[in-house]
Design a protein around this motif. Sequence first.
Motif, PDB file in Angstrom:
ATOM      1  N   CYS A 137       0.180 -47.414  28.426  1.00  0.00           N
ATOM      2  CA  CYS A 137      -0.553 -48.043  29.538  1.00  0.00           C
ATOM      3  C   CYS A 137      -0.597 -47.126  30.761  1.00  0.00           C
ATOM      4  CB  CYS A 137       0.100 -49.360  29.903  1.00  0.00           C
ATOM      5  SG  CYS A 137       0.266 -50.473  28.499  1.00  0.00           S
ATOM      6  N   GLU A 183       5.975 -51.376  27.734  1.00  0.00           N
ATOM      7  CA  GLU A 183       6.296 -52.716  27.244  1.00  0.00           C
ATOM      8  C   GLU A 183       6.343 -52.807  25.726  1.00  0.00           C
ATOM      9  OE1 GLU A 183       6.997 -54.630  29.765  1.00  0.00           O
ATOM     10  OE2 GLU A 183       7.549 -56.321  28.520  1.00  0.00           O
ATOM     11  N   VAL A 184       5.478 -52.057  25.059  1.00  0.00           N
ATOM     12  CA  VAL A 184       5.343 -52.289  23.623  1.00  0.00           C
ATOM     13  C   VAL A 184       6.300 -51.463  22.765  1.00  0.00           C
ATOM     14  CG1 VAL A 184       2.994 -53.162  23.617  1.00  0.00           C
ATOM     15  CG2 VAL A 184       3.397 -50.699  23.550  1.00  0.00           C
ATOM     16  N   CYS A 223       1.841 -50.571  33.484  1.00  0.00           N
ATOM     17  CA  CYS A 223       2.459 -51.448  32.496  1.00  0.00           C
ATOM     18  C   CYS A 223       3.474 -52.372  33.187  1.00  0.00           C
ATOM     19  CB  CYS A 223       3.138 -50.606  31.418  1.00  0.00           C
ATOM     20  SG  CYS A 223       3.501 -51.556  29.921  1.00  0.00           S
ATOM     21  N   ASP A 224       3.621 -53.555  32.617  1.00  0.00           N
ATOM     22  CA  ASP A 224       4.295 -54.691  33.266  1.00  0.00           C
ATOM     23  C   ASP A 224       5.416 -54.357  34.241  1.00  0.00           C
ATOM     24  OD1 ASP A 224       2.695 -55.790  31.306  1.00  0.00           O
ATOM     25  OD2 ASP A 224       4.211 -57.170  30.560  1.00  0.00           O
ATOM     26  N   HIS A 279      -3.916 -50.455  31.216  1.00  0.00           N
ATOM     27  CA  HIS A 279      -2.942 -51.465  30.779  1.00  0.00           C
ATOM     28  C   HIS A 279      -3.672 -52.680  30.215  1.00  0.00           C
ATOM     29  CE1 HIS A 279      -3.205 -52.434  35.280  1.00  0.00           C
ATOM     30  NE2 HIS A 279      -3.731 -53.478  34.694  1.00  0.00           N
ATOM     31  N   CYS A 280      -2.906 -53.655  29.756  1.00  0.00           N
ATOM     32  CA  CYS A 280      -3.480 -54.827  29.077  1.00  0.00           C
ATOM     33  C   CYS A 280      -4.593 -55.451  29.924  1.00  0.00           C
ATOM     34  CB  CYS A 280      -2.395 -55.861  28.825  1.00  0.00           C
ATOM     35  SG  CYS A 280      -1.241 -55.350  27.547  1.00  0.00           S
ATOM     36  N   ALA A 304       0.791 -57.262  33.497  1.00  0.00           N
ATOM     37  CA  ALA A 304       0.363 -56.055  34.220  1.00  0.00           C
ATOM     38  C   ALA A 304      -0.741 -56.387  35.213  1.00  0.00           C
ATOM     39  CB  ALA A 304      -0.093 -54.993  33.231  1.00  0.00           C
TER      40      ALA A 304
END
Length: 577
Positions: free
Chosen positions: A60, A92-93, A128-129, A200-201, A207
């Motif tokens: 991200c 995060e992933v 990212c988050d 990012h998402c 995020a």
Amino acid sequence: MANRDDDSKFKRRSQQWFGKIDKDGFAHRSWMKNQGHPNDLFDGRPVIGICNTWSELNPCNAHFREIADFVKKGVWEAGGWPLEFPVMSTGEVLMRPTAMLYRNLVSMDVEESIRGNPIDGVVLLMGCDKTTPSLVMGASSCDIPTIGLSGGPMLKGRYKKELLGSGTGVWQMSEKVRAGTMRIEEFMDAEAGMHRSKGHCMTMGTASTMASMVESLGLSLPGNAAIPAVDAQRYRLAQLTGRRIVEMVHEDMRLSKILTRKAFENAIKTLAAIGGSTNAVVHLLAIAGRIGVNLKLDDFELGSAMPNIVDIQPSGKHLMEDFYYAGGLPIVLKTIGESLHKDAITANGKTIWENVQNAENFDESVIRTLDNPFMANAGITILRGNLAPNGAVIKPSAATAKLLQHRGKAVVFETIEELHERINDESLDIDENSVMVLKNCGPKGYPGMAEVGNMPLPPKVLRKGISDMVRVSDARMSGTAYGTVVLHASPEAAAGGPLAFVQTGDWVTLDTAGRKLSVEVSDADMARRKEGWTPPKPPLDRGYWKLYIDHVLGADTGADLDFLVGKSGTPVLRESH
Ligand code: FES
């Protein structure tokens, strides 16, 4: 440039390294000159740190070196000297057991990197988050001029004719596979379609929620939250951000001037209006704790009557790219403006209302109006009761309306591993009226408070076409997830909270309207069940894990480490030689 003080350069932190005419000054300048810096860079101009969470292990944020280059352009243009520095990047992933375990560690990295170096102002590159709260937390403990810049969301995901939202699509498709309505080959096929650009998402997951929090707190330039990562506008914003931080140093516009109680109240209301992630609760509490604003879990009720006006996944159907084309967060802030503190000051020196009052909504099917909201009373709700004396949270906008008032028998899982072992067992005594209870996933218990609160449903329930059940835990939930999921139950099970002593068969009541979460077990029985209880043993018992488990606070106060709460400013520390 308001309040510019021509003598300020002599008082700047960086001049206490670079302005000295002695052996220490020689060392500071001479070593820096190995990068080719000419003499005049040491003349007292603002030194701007660019705090970069770039990492190829964090997809991200993998484009952040390009973004940093545009920030640098802006800093140079405004007469500053940009110096980029890395901090640990929490993707995060990939990160195990959960990126949240490392949020506080990164915040320490940020805080000490700023304080220990000749930095006068800082640009935080976040995506990212966890990279957003950890950077803002660390900078808050320093309280120097600071501006935030997000990396931007990915373009819309697609598979065949369907829109595919980050995370949300994964949960939906994996439940279809478990229900037998999607082939595993199709599921795997969708991988490359879901994430097709930098960023990012692109749902309103954590995020994008945190990027929206940054903008609604006034920490970034207007428009920061929604511009896609690959849109040229993102790079223009980066350049303007670089210009602005130099002015902020001249104006001595410290973070504490922006991060006021009013700013947090604005963020809480914005969180409701965007249908944002429950994760924002722990992050905003932690940031407030660092900067010294008295924010409590119950303050999130300020948003409970606010309608959700953004039709975006996971609650709705659109994605961040659509949100941007509709006008982005400025439209939301303008629409709910009468509920906001309009005079809250933001990073560009203007009030939040001055920034958004002329914003234009280009698509009212994505960003709705107050008289035609996507969902009424959508803010995060705080629950209390004998199952969560210190509080728990639920996101009604992501829940099934009829389950928000529910009484059912508990089916208890002591750990997430036990849940995975048993959930597919057809003989498990569970149906759609049961309440799934998961323990030991809070800050100390996991450790790190994993995003596992949206437990997968049993296949025999899914096959009936039922896609939601009441679930209760001390875990968090991904911002991209959905369901009638009670999270952050505090005190957590691993700290000896009542959740630890719930047993399969106990009756649990979720009364969202009454703000209650209770279990029908008497105090005396609870006390009996607690006799001889010891906390679960963590898988690792040394290093950062030990520090974290020994010192992490409850989710109800933001899950920060006890010794990190508050700020120490940026005193210039003693020389090392
Ligand atoms: Fe990085 Fe979602 S995985 S923002």
